[in-house]
Write a protein that holds these residues in place. Structure first.
Motif, PDB file in Angstrom:
ATOM      1  N   GLY A 153      -5.686 -11.409  22.310  1.00 38.71           N
ATOM      2  CA  GLY A 153      -5.675 -12.839  22.616  1.00 38.71           C
ATOM      3  C   GLY A 153      -7.052 -13.336  22.990  1.00 38.71           C
ATOM      4  N   ALA A 154      -7.783 -12.539  23.771  1.00 37.94           N
ATOM      5  CA  ALA A 154      -9.146 -12.912  24.144  1.00 37.94           C
ATOM      6  C   ALA A 154     -10.053 -12.934  22.922  1.00 37.94           C
ATOM      7  CB  ALA A 154      -9.691 -11.932  25.184  1.00 37.94           C
ATOM      8  N   ILE A 155      -9.883 -11.946  22.035  1.00 41.09           N
ATOM      9  CA  ILE A 155     -10.704 -11.890  20.816  1.00 41.09           C
ATOM     10  C   ILE A 155     -10.433 -13.118  19.945  1.00 41.09           C
ATOM     11  CG2 ILE A 155     -11.102 -10.613  18.676  1.00 41.09           C
ATOM     12  CD1 ILE A 155     -10.517  -8.046  20.262  1.00 41.09           C
ATOM     13  N   THR A 156      -9.165 -13.504  19.838  1.00 41.47           N
ATOM     14  CA  THR A 156      -8.814 -14.675  19.049  1.00 41.47           C
ATOM     15  C   THR A 156      -9.485 -15.927  19.588  1.00 41.47           C
ATOM     16  OG1 THR A 156      -6.671 -13.737  18.439  1.00 41.47           O
ATOM     17  CG2 THR A 156      -6.904 -16.127  18.260  1.00 41.47           C
ATOM     18  N   LEU A 157      -9.567 -16.042  20.908  1.00 37.39           N
ATOM     19  CA  LEU A 157     -10.177 -17.215  21.518  1.00 37.39           C
ATOM     20  C   LEU A 157     -11.620 -17.399  21.079  1.00 37.39           C
ATOM     21  CD1 LEU A 157      -8.822 -17.149  25.182  1.00 37.39           C
ATOM     22  CD2 LEU A 157      -8.579 -19.004  23.527  1.00 37.39           C
ATOM     23  N   HIS A 158     -12.395 -16.302  20.974  1.00 38.47           N
ATOM     24  CA  HIS A 158     -13.756 -16.548  20.526  1.00 38.47           C
ATOM     25  C   HIS A 158     -13.977 -16.349  19.047  1.00 38.47           C
ATOM     26  CE1 HIS A 158     -14.658 -12.314  22.150  1.00 38.47           C
ATOM     27  NE2 HIS A 158     -13.926 -12.777  23.111  1.00 38.47           N
ATOM     28  N   ASN A 159     -13.017 -15.807  18.319  1.00 38.36           N
ATOM     29  CA  ASN A 159     -13.175 -15.726  16.868  1.00 38.36           C
ATOM     30  C   ASN A 159     -12.953 -17.081  16.197  1.00 38.36           C
ATOM     31  OD1 ASN A 159     -13.885 -13.065  16.636  1.00 38.36           O
ATOM     32  ND2 ASN A 159     -11.812 -12.325  16.313  1.00 38.36           N
ATOM     33  N   ALA A 160     -12.049 -17.873  16.722  1.00 37.05           N
ATOM     34  CA  ALA A 160     -11.744 -19.162  16.094  1.00 37.05           C
ATOM     35  C   ALA A 160     -12.958 -20.098  16.067  1.00 37.05           C
ATOM     36  CB  ALA A 160     -10.556 -19.813  16.782  1.00 37.05           C
ATOM     37  N   PRO A 161     -13.637 -20.351  17.192  1.00 41.33           N
ATOM     38  CA  PRO A 161     -14.802 -21.233  17.117  1.00 41.33           C
ATOM     39  C   PRO A 161     -15.928 -20.676  16.259  1.00 41.33           C
ATOM     40  CG  PRO A 161     -14.613 -20.270  19.315  1.00 41.33           C
ATOM     41  CD  PRO A 161     -13.338 -19.990  18.589  1.00 41.33           C
ATOM     42  N   GLU A 162     -16.050 -19.348  16.204  1.00 36.48           N
ATOM     43  CA  GLU A 162     -17.083 -18.748  15.366  1.00 36.48           C
ATOM     44  C   GLU A 162     -16.790 -19.009  13.892  1.00 36.48           C
ATOM     45  OE1 GLU A 162     -16.859 -14.739  16.627  1.00 36.48           O
ATOM     46  OE2 GLU A 162     -17.762 -15.132  18.585  1.00 36.48           O
ATOM     47  N   GLY A 163     -15.534 -18.823  13.481  1.00 38.19           N
ATOM     48  CA  GLY A 163     -15.160 -19.126  12.105  1.00 38.19           C
ATOM     49  C   GLY A 163     -15.340 -20.603  11.795  1.00 38.19           C
ATOM     50  N   ALA A 248     -20.445 -25.486  18.407  1.00 34.96           N
ATOM     51  CA  ALA A 248     -21.481 -24.988  19.314  1.00 34.96           C
ATOM     52  C   ALA A 248     -20.976 -24.936  20.752  1.00 34.96           C
ATOM     53  CB  ALA A 248     -22.720 -25.877  19.222  1.00 34.96           C
ATOM     54  N   GLY A 249     -20.275 -25.980  21.179  1.00 34.41           N
ATOM     55  CA  GLY A 249     -19.760 -26.014  22.544  1.00 34.41           C
ATOM     56  C   GLY A 249     -18.759 -24.908  22.807  1.00 34.41           C
ATOM     57  N   ALA A 250     -17.887 -24.650  21.826  1.00 39.42           N
ATOM     58  CA  ALA A 250     -16.905 -23.577  21.976  1.00 39.42           C
ATOM     59  C   ALA A 250     -17.593 -22.219  22.040  1.00 39.42           C
ATOM     60  CB  ALA A 250     -15.904 -23.617  20.829  1.00 39.42           C
ATOM     61  N   MET A 251     -18.621 -22.010  21.213  1.00 40.17           N
ATOM     62  CA  MET A 251     -19.340 -20.735  21.226  1.00 40.17           C
ATOM     63  C   MET A 251     -20.104 -20.544  22.534  1.00 40.17           C
ATOM     64  SD  MET A 251     -20.659 -20.586  17.254  1.00 40.17           S
ATOM     65  CE  MET A 251     -21.687 -19.132  17.504  1.00 40.17           C
ATOM     66  N   LEU A 252     -20.728 -21.608  23.026  1.00 40.50           N
ATOM     67  CA  LEU A 252     -21.441 -21.510  24.307  1.00 40.50           C
ATOM     68  C   LEU A 252     -20.471 -21.216  25.446  1.00 40.50           C
ATOM     69  CD1 LEU A 252     -23.962 -24.468  23.915  1.00 40.50           C
ATOM     70  CD2 LEU A 252     -24.501 -22.019  23.904  1.00 40.50           C
ATOM     71  N   ALA A 253     -19.299 -21.833  25.393  1.00 42.85           N
ATOM     72  CA  ALA A 253     -18.287 -21.566  26.417  1.00 42.85           C
ATOM     73  C   ALA A 253     -17.840 -20.110  26.372  1.00 42.85           C
ATOM     74  CB  ALA A 253     -17.091 -22.505  26.233  1.00 42.85           C
ATOM     75  N   VAL A 254     -17.704 -19.548  25.175  1.00 42.59           N
ATOM     76  CA  VAL A 254     -17.353 -18.134  25.035  1.00 42.59           C
ATOM     77  C   VAL A 254     -18.411 -17.253  25.696  1.00 42.59           C
ATOM     78  CG1 VAL A 254     -17.177 -16.244  23.375  1.00 42.59           C
ATOM     79  CG2 VAL A 254     -15.945 -18.367  22.966  1.00 42.59           C
TER      80      VAL A 254
END
Length: 292
Positions: A153-163, A248-254
């Motif tokens: 679940g944690a991996i999914t949270l930061h994979n989505a904004p990266e994609g 960018a905001g989602a990736m920075l938050a990750v």
């Protein structure tokens, strides 16, 4: 502009790199926390630079400052909202913190030797502690499977904004930026894959299945998000500035919500910080060479 098939292929390759993180688990190899934390720091540095130079600055060139900054805030808030909505576990300062519906029992189950939990009175042991210790006890299958799903679940949270970032860049004709993002994200996916594969391997699952599920944990959310971003911006090209800011905001938050805390939880903050700087400088240099 690249077509959808190209976007899926490149994003899929970056997502499948998550499977590389399962390789040490197959060999029951010891991966030190220093190495793991440095890998997280390197990924964080790459992602920060990619967010700024690959998304924010191009977004400002195509649109207004207000649109890009609004996207940054929306992306960061969306990631934080996901932390409450998706049950997951991530390491923070030598303990596991349950969020999004994960329970205290889930967090307690993580301190089993695989998490390298040691007494604060013996800090010298932290330096020698490792992930994937072949002498560590094996969990019950049901418990280990739940841990794998929560980490997933944690991996999914930061994979989505990266994609999403890759899809947005491709849709806006920034092929060089999109390729650079794909390489950066692929590198960052390797330590993510290791974190997922360790508890999955403890369920008694075959190496082949561990590899497949680990790779899919990166492939599925990244490809889905990249297709969404590509389609959205292709339909309404004027959305690029806010979409780039959002990614960018989602990736920075990750980076600040998960990667940095996780890389500073085992006594190797200096190694993680040094690796962060290396990652940041490396991407800026590569980006400059690509542009030239």
């Amino acid at each position: 502009m690249a077509d959808l098939l190209t976007v899926v292929a490149i994003t899929g390759a970056a997502g499948l790199a998550t499977g590389l993180g399962a390789i040490p688990v197959f060999a029951r190899a010891r991966v030190t926390h220093r190495t793991y934390d440095a890998a997280l720091g390197l990924a964080a540095g790459l992602m920060v630079a990619a967010s700024v130079f690959g998304l924010v600055l191009p977004g400002m060139e195509e649109g207004t400052l207000a649109a890009v900054m609004a996207g940054v805030f929306l992306g960061g808030l969306a990631l934080l909202g996901g932390n409450y909505a998706i049950p997951h576990l991530h390491a923070q300062y030598r303990e596991w913190i349950p969020e999004g519906g994960a329970t205290d029992d889930d967090a307690a189950s993580m301190s089993d030797g695989r998490a390298a939990a040691v007494d604060d009175a013996t800090p010298e042991v932290v330096t020698e502690a490792s992930l994937g210790d072949p002498t560590a006890p094996v969990d019950e299958p049901d418990s280990a499977l739940r841990k794998a799903l929560l980490i997933g679940g944690a991996i999914t949270l930061h994979n989505a904004p990266e994609g999403l970032a890759i899809g947005v860049a491709f849709a806006s004709g920034l092929e060089e930026v999109a390729l650079l993002l794909a390489v950066v994200i692929g590198l960052q996916n390797v330590p993510d894959g290791f974190a997922f594969a360790v508890p999955m391997g403890e369920t008694g699952m075959s190496n082949g299945k561990v590899l497949v599920y680990t790779a899919l944990s990166g492939f599925v959310p990244q490809v889905a998000a990249s297709v969404f971003g590509f389609t959205l911006v292709s339909i309404a090209a004027g959305l690029f500035p806010i979409a780039a800011g959002f990614a960018a905001g989602a990736m920075l938050a990750v980076v600040f919500r998960e990667l940095i805390p996780a890389s500073h939880g085992h006594g190797h903050a200096d190694a993680a910080t040094a690796a962060f700087l290396v990652g940041f400088v490396l991407l800026v240099v590569v980006d400059e060479l690509v542009v030239v």
